[in-house]
Design an enzyme around this catalytic site. Sequence first.
Site, PDB file in Angstrom:
ATOM      1  N   CYS A   1       6.186  -5.360   0.401  1.00 39.35           N
ATOM      2  CA  CYS A   1       6.355  -4.018  -0.172  1.00 39.35           C
ATOM      3  C   CYS A   1       6.252  -2.945   0.925  1.00 39.35           C
ATOM      4  O   CYS A   1       7.140  -2.833   1.754  1.00 39.35           O
ATOM      5  CB  CYS A   1       5.380  -3.812  -1.318  1.00 39.35           C
ATOM      6  SG  CYS A   1       5.905  -2.509  -2.426  1.00 39.35           S
TER       7      CYS A   1
ATOM      8  N   GLU B   1       1.101 -11.779  -3.462  1.00 38.62           N
ATOM      9  CA  GLU B   1      -0.360 -11.990  -3.487  1.00 38.62           C
ATOM     10  C   GLU B   1      -0.960 -11.666  -4.857  1.00 38.62           C
ATOM     11  O   GLU B   1      -2.121 -11.961  -5.101  1.00 38.62           O
ATOM     12  CB  GLU B   1      -1.030 -11.136  -2.388  1.00 38.62           C
ATOM     13  CG  GLU B   1      -1.106  -9.639  -2.658  1.00 38.62           C
ATOM     14  CD  GLU B   1       0.224  -8.898  -2.497  1.00 38.62           C
ATOM     15  OE1 GLU B   1       1.261  -9.555  -2.268  1.00 38.62           O
ATOM     16  OE2 GLU B   1       0.218  -7.669  -2.630  1.00 38.62           O
TER      17      GLU B   1
ATOM     18  N   GLY C   1       0.878  -1.165   0.000  1.00 41.90           N
ATOM     19  CA  GLY C   1       0.000   0.000   0.000  1.00 41.90           C
ATOM     20  C   GLY C   1       0.910   1.207   0.000  1.00 41.90           C
ATOM     21  O   GLY C   1       1.805   1.314  -0.837  1.00 41.90           O
TER      22      GLY C   1
ATOM     23  N   HIS D   1       5.150  -8.312  -4.594  1.00 44.73           N
ATOM     24  CA  HIS D   1       3.776  -8.615  -4.162  1.00 44.73           C
ATOM     25  C   HIS D   1       3.428 -10.065  -4.480  1.00 44.73           C
ATOM     26  O   HIS D   1       2.831 -10.334  -5.527  1.00 44.73           O
ATOM     27  CB  HIS D   1       2.794  -7.693  -4.893  1.00 44.73           C
ATOM     28  CG  HIS D   1       2.834  -6.275  -4.439  1.00 44.73           C
ATOM     29  ND1 HIS D   1       1.993  -5.782  -3.463  1.00 44.73           N
ATOM     30  CD2 HIS D   1       3.622  -5.250  -4.806  1.00 44.73           C
ATOM     31  CE1 HIS D   1       2.252  -4.506  -3.260  1.00 44.73           C
ATOM     32  NE2 HIS D   1       3.235  -4.148  -4.069  1.00 44.73           N
TER      33      HIS D   1
HETATM   34  N1  GLN Z   1       6.067   3.012  -2.372  1.00 42.72           N
HETATM   35  C1  GLN Z   1       5.221   2.510  -1.349  1.00 42.72           C
HETATM   36  C2  GLN Z   1       5.604   3.005   0.025  1.00 42.72           C
HETATM   37  O1  GLN Z   1       6.527   3.720   0.213  1.00 42.72           O
HETATM   38  C3  GLN Z   1       5.180   1.011  -1.360  1.00 42.72           C
HETATM   39  C4  GLN Z   1       4.481   0.530  -2.604  1.00 42.72           C
HETATM   40  C5  GLN Z   1       3.743  -0.749  -2.455  1.00 42.72           C
HETATM   41  O2  GLN Z   1       3.498  -1.248  -1.357  1.00 42.72           O
HETATM   42  N2  GLN Z   1       3.356  -1.284  -3.574  1.00 42.72           N
HETATM   43  O3  GLN Z   1       4.968   2.687   0.964  1.00 42.72           O
END
Ligand code: GLN
Length: 197
Positions: A78, A177, A46, A175
């Site tokens: 992520c 998932e 996220g 990811h």
């Molecule tokens: N760039 C996002 C962050 O700094 C991470 C991106 C992602 O979870 N797909 O939280």
Amino acid sequence: MTIGLLALQGDVREHAAAFADLGESVRAVRSPADLPGLAGLVVPGGESTTLSLLLGSSGLFEPLAELLVGGLPVLGTCAGMILLAGEVLDGRSDQRRFGVVDVTVRRNGYGRQLASFESELDVPVLGGGPLPAVFIRAPVVEAVGAGVEVLATLPGDGARAVACRQGRVLVTAFHPELTPDRRLHRLFVEMTKEERR
Ligand code: GLN
């Protein structure tokens, strides 16, 4: 056993589908009342800055930190990896983190041209063939502590770590998932079962 999915923001549904494929039950975690009795927790992708703010306003940050430091198995993907990392570069100055895996990550570190990409990873611990991996504005792992096992590196220049494990903490820059391959989730389920012995 029930695996908690931190459900404040991000790709929660996809993780729920992955565990459903494996026959594991999940519980959405939105407040401290959702925490008791979990065998493990997923911190999804996220936006780590947003997740940090919502962890504070929901009252979840402190009780979760206590559980994680106490050894609750956790999978961070992520943004989830960013929240679990020991050190975060290019974060917001007020961005909070749990610091339960000894890696240094740089937010959005793959740069604009590589904002999103896919790769096939060799992950020996999973067995079988290459693991498809989707990266979306992913963090770069810039340093890994001595106690951290690197489970996969990105093919090519730099061979950067993209999946790491330290004790009961499993983190990926990608990811898992978002692809149908469930081996990474299965590995995490096994980690939650080891914990209960
Ligand atoms: N760039 C996002 C962050 O700094 C991470 C991106 C992602 O979870 N797909 O939280």
